[in-house]
Design an enzyme around this catalytic site. Structure first.
Site, PDB file in Angstrom:
ATOM      1  N   ASP A 298       0.833  -1.201   0.000  1.00 13.41           N
ATOM      2  CA  ASP A 298       0.000   0.000   0.000  1.00 13.41           C
ATOM      3  C   ASP A 298       0.868   1.251   0.000  1.00 13.41           C
ATOM      4  O   ASP A 298       2.047   1.210   0.383  1.00 13.41           O
ATOM      5  CB  ASP A 298      -0.924  -0.013   1.231  1.00 13.41           C
ATOM      6  CG  ASP A 298      -2.143   0.889   1.059  1.00 13.41           C
ATOM      7  OD1 ASP A 298      -2.238   1.590   0.032  1.00 13.41           O
ATOM      8  OD2 ASP A 298      -3.007   0.879   1.944  1.00 13.41           O
TER       9      ASP A 298
ATOM     10  N   GLU B 115      -8.096  -0.551   4.691  1.00 12.11           N
ATOM     11  CA  GLU B 115      -6.638  -0.732   4.588  1.00 12.11           C
ATOM     12  C   GLU B 115      -6.074  -1.243   5.915  1.00 12.11           C
ATOM     13  O   GLU B 115      -5.239  -2.149   5.938  1.00 12.11           O
ATOM     14  CB  GLU B 115      -5.974   0.603   4.217  1.00 12.11           C
ATOM     15  CG  GLU B 115      -6.285   1.054   2.800  1.00 12.11           C
ATOM     16  CD  GLU B 115      -5.721   2.404   2.443  1.00 12.11           C
ATOM     17  OE1 GLU B 115      -5.634   2.704   1.246  1.00 12.11           O
ATOM     18  OE2 GLU B 115      -5.377   3.186   3.351  1.00 12.11           O
TER      19      GLU B 115
HETATM   20  O1  R5P Z   1      -6.983   6.126   1.313  1.00 13.35           O
HETATM   21  C1  R5P Z   1      -5.998   6.097   0.594  1.00 13.35           C
HETATM   22  C2  R5P Z   1      -4.732   5.453   0.920  1.00 13.35           C
HETATM   23  O2  R5P Z   1      -4.386   5.510   2.275  1.00 13.35           O
HETATM   24  C3  R5P Z   1      -3.537   5.756   0.032  1.00 13.35           C
HETATM   25  O3  R5P Z   1      -2.609   4.766   0.296  1.00 13.35           O
HETATM   26  C4  R5P Z   1      -2.857   7.082   0.278  1.00 13.35           C
HETATM   27  O4  R5P Z   1      -3.789   8.118   0.245  1.00 13.35           O
HETATM   28  C5  R5P Z   1      -1.743   7.329  -0.757  1.00 13.35           C
HETATM   29  O5  R5P Z   1      -2.297   7.452  -2.021  1.00 13.35           O
HETATM   30  P1  R5P Z   1      -1.452   7.782  -3.316  1.00 13.35           P
HETATM   31  O6  R5P Z   1      -0.626   6.598  -3.616  1.00 13.35           O
HETATM   32  O7  R5P Z   1      -2.489   8.071  -4.376  1.00 13.35           O
HETATM   33  O8  R5P Z   1      -0.621   9.005  -3.009  1.00 13.35           O
END
Ligand code: R5P
EC number: 5.3.1.6
Length: 219
Positions: free
Chosen positions: A81, A103
């Site tokens: 993630d 998550e």
């Molecule tokens: O709710 C979203 C998640 O926690 C994402 O992992 C976090 O916001 C990072 O997202 P991105 O990879 O789009 O920056």
């Protein structure tokens, strides 16, 4: 190199942690979308995935990866993630995409948390990014008042309903010096489903996309 190219490099680097025949925990967001593209190249070698959001589920299925209900799975080897912020203790703020609760649940089941970010996400102290808190809708105002008592400035994320039917408060102006304690305190407020601090269960491996390649960090 663009920020998205750095996200892509980190996402593809996570593939080396995926073992054949396993069920993979899949997070949510623009960085994870690159990981899902990478995972599709191994789709015949893995058993499938457990997903942390409707958005990731849709993309996984479109790419031919079977998605299992978490309740039918005993063990997840790795959970991959992104994060909105991560410090050098591997504590994170997550939930910019409102997927924090699922998550955190999938991450809890996984043996190893692989965090994939571009280098703009690394910070010395968490809190510049407003901390997302998922809240039962009827408790919104009460929880907001309690968050003010903890020193934050909560703002209702207008128009957003989580996959679980709840709302999000984004808490501004928090300098989070002790992420584990703050995670526990906020989760103790009645009406909070969970908050976006991932500190009591942080990342095990951090893959950071940079203009010079992907850095691997472990504690
Ligand atoms: O709710 C979203 C998640 O926690 C994402 O992992 C976090 O916001 C990072 O997202 P991105 O990879 O789009 O920056």
């Amino acid at each position: 190199m663009t920020q998205d190219e750095m996200k892509k490099a980190a996402g593809w680097a996570a593939l080396q942690y995926v073992k054949q025949g396993t069920i993979v925990g899949v997070g949510t967001g623009s960085t994870v979308n690159h990981f899902i593209d990478a995972l599709a190249t191994m789709k015949d070698d893995i058993e499938g995935a457990v997903s942390s959001s409707e958005a990731s589920t849709k993309k996984l299925i479109e790419l031919g990866i079977e998605v299992f209900d978490l309740n039918s799975v005993d063990l997840i080897d790795v959970y991959v993630d992104g994060a909105d912020e991560i410090n050098d203790r591997m504590d994170m703020i997550k939930g910019g995409g409102a997927a924090l609760t699922r998550e955190k649940i999938v991450a809890a089941v996984a043996k190893k948390f692989i965090c994939i970010v571009d280098n703009t996400k690394q910070v010395p102290i968490l809190g510049d990014f407003p901390l997302p808190v998922e809240v039962i809708p009827m408790a919104r105002s009460y929880v907001a008042r309690e968050l003010v008592k903890l020193g934050g400035d909560p703002v209702y994320r207008q128009g957003v309903v989580t996959d679980n039917g709840n709302v999000i408060l984004d808490v501004y102006n928090m300098q989070i010096l002790d992420p584990k304690v703050m995670e526990t305190k906020i989760n103790a407020i009645v009406g909070v489903v969970t908050n976006g601090l991932f500190a009591n269960r942080g990342a095990d491996v951090l893959l950071v996309g940079t203009p010079d390649g992907v850095n691997t960090i472990t504690l």
